[in-house]
Motif scaffolding. Structure first.
Motif, PDB file in Angstrom:
ATOM      1  N   PRO B 156       0.030 -48.073  40.759  1.00  0.00           N
ATOM      2  CA  PRO B 156      -0.188 -46.954  41.678  1.00  0.00           C
ATOM      3  C   PRO B 156       1.000 -45.991  41.767  1.00  0.00           C
ATOM      4  O   PRO B 156       0.817 -44.828  42.088  1.00  0.00           O
ATOM      5  CB  PRO B 156      -0.438 -47.612  43.040  1.00  0.00           C
ATOM      6  N   ASN B 157       2.211 -46.486  41.488  1.00  0.00           N
ATOM      7  CA  ASN B 157       3.370 -45.598  41.633  1.00  0.00           C
ATOM      8  C   ASN B 157       3.706 -44.838  40.352  1.00  0.00           C
ATOM      9  O   ASN B 157       4.707 -44.143  40.285  1.00  0.00           O
ATOM     10  CB  ASN B 157       4.591 -46.382  42.116  1.00  0.00           C
ATOM     11  N   VAL B 158       2.870 -44.990  39.322  1.00  0.00           N
ATOM     12  CA  VAL B 158       3.124 -44.275  38.066  1.00  0.00           C
ATOM     13  C   VAL B 158       2.262 -43.009  38.021  1.00  0.00           C
ATOM     14  O   VAL B 158       1.072 -43.043  38.335  1.00  0.00           O
ATOM     15  CB  VAL B 158       2.828 -45.196  36.856  1.00  0.00           C
ATOM     16  N   ARG B 219      -0.464 -47.919  51.160  1.00  0.00           N
ATOM     17  CA  ARG B 219      -0.820 -47.926  49.732  1.00  0.00           C
ATOM     18  C   ARG B 219      -1.337 -46.550  49.310  1.00  0.00           C
ATOM     19  O   ARG B 219      -1.057 -46.079  48.210  1.00  0.00           O
ATOM     20  CB  ARG B 219      -1.885 -48.982  49.442  1.00  0.00           C
ATOM     21  N   SER B 221      -0.426 -43.748  50.576  1.00  0.00           N
ATOM     22  CA  SER B 221       0.738 -42.861  50.476  1.00  0.00           C
ATOM     23  C   SER B 221       1.479 -43.063  49.159  1.00  0.00           C
ATOM     24  O   SER B 221       1.941 -42.105  48.549  1.00  0.00           O
ATOM     25  CB  SER B 221       1.729 -43.108  51.612  1.00  0.00           C
ATOM     26  N   VAL B 222       1.607 -44.318  48.753  1.00  0.00           N
ATOM     27  CA  VAL B 222       2.292 -44.600  47.481  1.00  0.00           C
ATOM     28  C   VAL B 222       1.521 -43.962  46.325  1.00  0.00           C
ATOM     29  O   VAL B 222       2.102 -43.288  45.464  1.00  0.00           O
ATOM     30  CB  VAL B 222       2.461 -46.120  47.267  1.00  0.00           C
ATOM     31  N   ALA B 225       1.883 -40.174  46.442  1.00  0.00           N
ATOM     32  CA  ALA B 225       3.201 -39.707  46.005  1.00  0.00           C
ATOM     33  C   ALA B 225       3.251 -39.603  44.486  1.00  0.00           C
ATOM     34  O   ALA B 225       3.850 -38.682  43.932  1.00  0.00           O
ATOM     35  CB  ALA B 225       4.287 -40.648  46.510  1.00  0.00           C
ATOM     36  N   ALA B 226       2.585 -40.551  43.812  1.00  0.00           N
ATOM     37  CA  ALA B 226       2.635 -40.586  42.349  1.00  0.00           C
ATOM     38  C   ALA B 226       1.929 -39.382  41.727  1.00  0.00           C
ATOM     39  O   ALA B 226       2.139 -39.076  40.551  1.00  0.00           O
ATOM     40  CB  ALA B 226       2.028 -41.876  41.839  1.00  0.00           C
TER      41      ALA B 226
END
Lengths: 426, 426
Positions: B156-158, B219, B221-222, B225-226
């Protein structure tokens, strides 16, 4: 202790205030504190004359500092205690004021609830924003201009064009996330008192407390988005998840978990240290620091957060309700076995069954308290806090050399915070 | 109804599947549906030969479509009903699967709680993700490759490198925010049933429900952000704030507010339509659309959301508990005066006192129900829904001409959704 920071502040003001270029000269007497102020004073006077009225803003403090450090400032400030709170007091006031304005909403009930813990006198110690502004200055190549001491009145969804304003936003967002988590935790724990005030849920009811927490998280997300730095957005979103994880770890622990110091430290990282670690790293990233330095900022926040919580655990035993702003022995009464209890259980195995039944039988709280005092539990918890405080200080010392004297002073203040956290009584 | 979409899907598959370039030819029979398929078929065959084996992926569907539209596809599809759900079914399945994976956490209780409404069979109608993927395709210059029908397994953060993956994330994030708000609302309303299942708070307790909601928001938000698009991050952060505002508007209304249809519509925008409007706009922005087009996407979502809620209000009177998956007359029993009641009060002023006391006296719910049925309240609420459904359809029609036939088909599906929302029975 205060003199060092006062000199620094008056010097900054003097050199940057456009209407008072000559104050740079008047700040001269402050330099008398330096081992041999003569050459510095001449230098300052010379620079002022050279730059003149038109270029007065060119006369940056770093000119003076860069000249000063080799001449003895370094030895003057290094190792001398500084008051971290007074060093950034003005800037913190304006961050707090902006925070109060930025949680404005046209809906009266929501406004009252959201403002509750941000009102003058109810803001708590403001350790987090203080630490963050000091971290920002510690790593900076310039001294923040007095312009940044004013309240930033740009809307939360507008990208702040100056680095320092972006860093101030992290301080603001961190406080919002922190208070949002307090609101939800207090609902979950049916808390009645917080910061010496009635807990929000007990004033407005659980529903409004849940919604006010959500509202603060939403406003924090909007502010965060405006920073337009996805690493930073992720760091602070991760904090929200860690806060939840910490609370759940606390609620759902098995018997083995309840008796484990490792589990307890892990939970404490999630509930307390993650916010300090990630926000500190965010400030470093926004300051353009490379990975190794932002990692040191993270380590500082992490160790400071852990030290802070372990001291909190000790104070729950040694402090009074009046001092703490919340009931003493609150942890035991809430069923929580913190560091002193877990250490004490190694000496008094009968504590284990009390921990497992969460001190719910009659007399459990009193017996646990007595066993903790009859053990090295409190001392060992203090030692654990001291160990983490030292690691936090070490992270600051491992940073690349400070570029300005002000940065050096702020690093000293960050180190000083680690001692203050250990010494605090509330 | 299904044939149109089946042709479209098989054509896409055929043209993109690297191992079956000749399937593009076999898809030919599908073209027989076109008013005069002869020239199209020759064209397709010609393109296949020209492009040959090596360049088979060059033979994009848009080659065919662009040739097809002036030859009659336009008149074939325009105005013909399409099944919006089957058009994106496969992609929705993979988005749902990704969603289930992306809320994974190592903490069992949190996992069970977070997964509760995302499990197979418990996902609800998935109207929001369906609408969003159709909106994405409606404005696209290309037909999504079958590659995007697979589950996106990047963390998820990629940052997803492809536009379509970023748009899928909006569908995923929207569902997370939606479910998070359901969890908190159900705690606030002490709800017992949701989507035909026991409400999460009644299974796991309020504490876990609050935390699971926070966890989903974190989650989301994460993931958000990505996407590295601050406008998009802000749109969806605004949704969270709007959801809170809507709930508070509902909780804190004055007597005047309670009797006001305007206030009710405003509250409904915050509670229901903002999520659809802002996520729809986010998809358009990620698709590189200019401001006027993304504004139309916003309008579509807004009007669809309002229509959806007004129909919901009507169903609370006309549906059965079994059909709805929640108790009938739930709104009245919860003290809420929705559109049918507010309209009915214009004909039967005695309803006003019932509204103001939130139907709490004995017999109030039954009397209110009877007065609503003895008025034009239900019809007028239906008319209001129809008005907003028409405005939603109009927003789609106002968009610049579709570039591909697939986009045209998806616009038809978006229009069809507006009719389905009006016709729905649950």
């Amino acid at each position: 202790m205060r003199r060092a920071s006062n000199i620094s502040r008056s010097l900054i003001r003097a050199c940057f205030a456009p209407q008072f270029p000559e104050e740079a000269l008047r700040a001269g007497p402050g330099l008398l504190l330096a081992p041999d102020p003569g050459p510095l004073l001449s230098l300052a006077q010379g620079l002022c004359r050279e730059n003149g009225q038109q270029q007065r803003r060119e006369l940056t403090v770093s000119h003076l500092y860069n000249a000063a450090i080799p001449q003895g400032w370094d030895s003057l400030y290094r190792g001398q205690p500084v008051d971290p709170f007074s060093l950034v007091k003005e800037e913190i006031e304006s961050v707090s004021e902006r925070l109060r304005r930025s949680i404005f909403t046209g809906i009266p009930t929501l406004r009252s609830a959201a403002e509750y813990f941000f009102k003058l006198g109810a803001e708590g110690k403001r350790l987090r924003p203080t630490m963050l502004l000091l971290m920002a200055s510690s790593l900076s190549t310039y001294v923040p201009s007095p312009d940044f001491l004013t309240v930033d009145d740009s809307p939360p969804n507008v990208h702040p064009s100056e680095e320092r304003r972006r860093q101030q936003r992290i301080a603001e967002i961190t406080e919002m996330i922190h208070v949002a988590s307090l609101l939800h935790d207090d609902v979950i724990d049916n808390a009645e008192v917080r910061r010496g005030l009635r807990a929000l849920n007990s004033v407005f009811g659980n529903k409004i407390a849940i919604l006010a927490g959500d509202f603060l998280l939403a406003r924090a997300s909007v502010s965060l988005a405006a920073l337009r730095n996805s690493d930073v957005i992720q760091l602070l979103s991760q904090v929200i998840e860690d806060l939840v994880t910490g609370e759940i770890l606390q609620m759902t622990s098995t018997d083995q978990d309840l008796l484990s110091l490792d589990y307890y430290v892990r939970k404490t990282f999630h509930k307390t240290a993650s916010l300090m670690a990630n926000s500190s790293k965010a400030v470093a990233i926004l300051g353009g620091q490379p990975k190794d330095v932002s990692e040191l900022a993270w380590q500082y926040g992490r160790h400071l957060g852990l030290a802070f919580q372990f001291v909190d655990d000790v104070l729950d035993f040694t402090g009074s309700t009046l001092q703490l702003g919340k009931p003493a022995l609150n942890d035991l009464r809430s069923g929580l076995a913190t560091a002193p209890v877990l250490y004490a259980a190694e000496e008094h195995p009968q504590l284990r069954s009390l921990i497992l039944r969460k001190f719910k039988s009659e007399g459990d709280v009193e017996l646990a308290q007595q066993l903790v005092f009859d053990s090295r539990g409190i001392q060992r918890a203090r030692d654990l806090a001291a160990e983490h405080a030292a690691l936090a200080a070490q992270a600051v010392q491992s940073m690349p050399p400070a570029v300005t004297e002000h940065a050096l002073l702020c690093r000293q203040a960050l180190t000083d915070i680690t001692s203050r956290v250990l010494a605090r009584k509330k």
